[in-house]
Write a protein that holds these residues in place. Sequence first.
Motif, PDB file in Angstrom:
ATOM      1  N   ILE A  77       0.822  -1.203   0.000  1.00  0.00           N
ATOM      2  CA  ILE A  77       0.000   0.000   0.000  1.00  0.00           C
ATOM      3  C   ILE A  77       0.856   1.252   0.000  1.00  0.00           C
ATOM      4  O   ILE A  77       0.597   2.210  -0.735  1.00  0.00           O
ATOM      5  CB  ILE A  77      -0.951  -0.011   1.220  1.00  0.00           C
ATOM      6  N   THR A  78       1.926   1.245   0.794  1.00  0.00           N
ATOM      7  CA  THR A  78       2.753   2.440   0.890  1.00  0.00           C
ATOM      8  C   THR A  78       3.630   2.606  -0.341  1.00  0.00           C
ATOM      9  O   THR A  78       3.899   3.726  -0.769  1.00  0.00           O
ATOM     10  CB  THR A  78       3.612   2.390   2.157  1.00  0.00           C
ATOM     11  N   ALA A  79       4.063   1.484  -0.938  1.00  0.00           N
ATOM     12  CA  ALA A  79       4.929   1.586  -2.123  1.00  0.00           C
ATOM     13  C   ALA A  79       4.153   2.041  -3.349  1.00  0.00           C
ATOM     14  O   ALA A  79       4.748   2.524  -4.302  1.00  0.00           O
ATOM     15  CB  ALA A  79       5.602   0.249  -2.407  1.00  0.00           C
ATOM     16  N   THR A  80       2.832   1.890  -3.327  1.00  0.00           N
ATOM     17  CA  THR A  80       2.034   2.354  -4.453  1.00  0.00           C
ATOM     18  C   THR A  80       1.742   3.838  -4.260  1.00  0.00           C
ATOM     19  O   THR A  80       1.134   4.206  -3.277  1.00  0.00           O
ATOM     20  CB  THR A  80       0.707   1.575  -4.517  1.00  0.00           C
ATOM     21  N   PRO A  81       2.180   4.700  -5.179  1.00  0.00           N
ATOM     22  CA  PRO A  81       1.894   6.132  -5.013  1.00  0.00           C
ATOM     23  C   PRO A  81       0.380   6.361  -5.014  1.00  0.00           C
ATOM     24  O   PRO A  81      -0.338   5.668  -5.726  1.00  0.00           O
ATOM     25  CB  PRO A  81       2.535   6.778  -6.243  1.00  0.00           C
ATOM     26  N   GLY A  82      -0.064   7.296  -4.195  1.00  0.00           N
ATOM     27  CA  GLY A  82      -1.495   7.563  -4.150  1.00  0.00           C
ATOM     28  C   GLY A  82      -2.181   6.944  -2.955  1.00  0.00           C
ATOM     29  O   GLY A  82      -3.243   7.399  -2.559  1.00  0.00           O
ATOM     30  N   THR A  83      -1.581   5.887  -2.390  1.00  0.00           N
ATOM     31  CA  THR A  83      -2.139   5.325  -1.164  1.00  0.00           C
ATOM     32  C   THR A  83      -1.020   5.206  -0.140  1.00  0.00           C
ATOM     33  O   THR A  83       0.109   4.900  -0.486  1.00  0.00           O
ATOM     34  CB  THR A  83      -2.746   3.927  -1.365  1.00  0.00           C
ATOM     35  N   ALA A  84      -1.345   5.468   1.125  1.00  0.00           N
ATOM     36  CA  ALA A  84      -0.352   5.310   2.184  1.00  0.00           C
ATOM     37  C   ALA A  84      -1.018   4.684   3.400  1.00  0.00           C
ATOM     38  O   ALA A  84      -2.176   4.967   3.710  1.00  0.00           O
ATOM     39  CB  ALA A  84       0.266   6.653   2.551  1.00  0.00           C
ATOM     40  N   PHE A  85      -0.255   3.831   4.040  1.00  0.00           N
ATOM     41  CA  PHE A  85      -0.732   3.169   5.246  1.00  0.00           C
ATOM     42  C   PHE A  85      -0.857   4.194   6.367  1.00  0.00           C
ATOM     43  O   PHE A  85       0.064   4.959   6.611  1.00  0.00           O
ATOM     44  CB  PHE A  85       0.292   2.086   5.617  1.00  0.00           C
TER      45      PHE A  85
END
Lengths: 162, 120
Positions: free
Chosen positions: A114-122
């Motif tokens: 989730i954090t490595a995908t830009p646009g979403t953060a844990f």
Amino acid sequence: MMIRGTPRWLEISLLALWLVVNESLAPHHWLLGLLFAAPIAYLTRKLRPRMARPRRFGLALLLCWHVLWDVVRSNLAVGGIILGTIRQQPKIGFLQIPLELRDPHGLAVLAIIITATPGTAFANHDPNSNVLTLHVLDLQDEATWLHTIKHRYERPLMEIFE
Amino acid sequence: MNVAAMPPWLALPAAILLIAGGLLALIGSLGLLRLNSFYARIHAPTMGNTLGAGCVLIASMLTSSAVAERPVIHELLITVFLLLTSPVTTMLLMRAALFRSDHEYQGESEGEGEGEGEAP
């Protein structure tokens, strides 16, 4: 490298790391790698006694491919949003997702994805209610995000780690 | 092999990947400047960390493999380490911001009240 039927993943990955760093499969590098991997794995095992028992490596590869693809797609999406800030700021917001995944290693991998995908953060995970809180840059439709996390990431992770 | 003697069919994709990686990192950094709240800005640098770094590393693999005249795959390790370490800093920043639950956060309709009750 088996202990009670479980492969020692930490030793194996440290050895693989050593071999890649040295770019060699020569016998002395295997020996040095083992001398490097075994004590480190032994010393760190006490820090985290619970060992991961991953299964279904084909599914894991498929998950990696999905994540890679999503990372590329969301990079382009976030790039578009940043360039679009001249006109308007994105609609940001938090999103709460009830999870079924309980395994701590699976949850760690989910947090990394989730954090490595830009646009979403844990943002948060409540261990009691098992609810995950995400921060989303472009919160247009919550249902799509929910579906992506639940079906694309959580389902395979449950099969791999549980 | 010399870098200058690289065949064009290898040099061209490497150059395109380098430019793409640089552009992605640039747009990501531009996001830090353009986005107006902390929670929006936290997403921007991830671009340079993921696809931006990926493009540069693939370009590096192509050129070093051509120069050394054998496959060079060190760069995979950089990818792995980036993947393992950068979420930690992002989560740390996110948790710190939530913990402080600053004004921007309280202005949000979506996350109202989430800052409370989750102090460890």
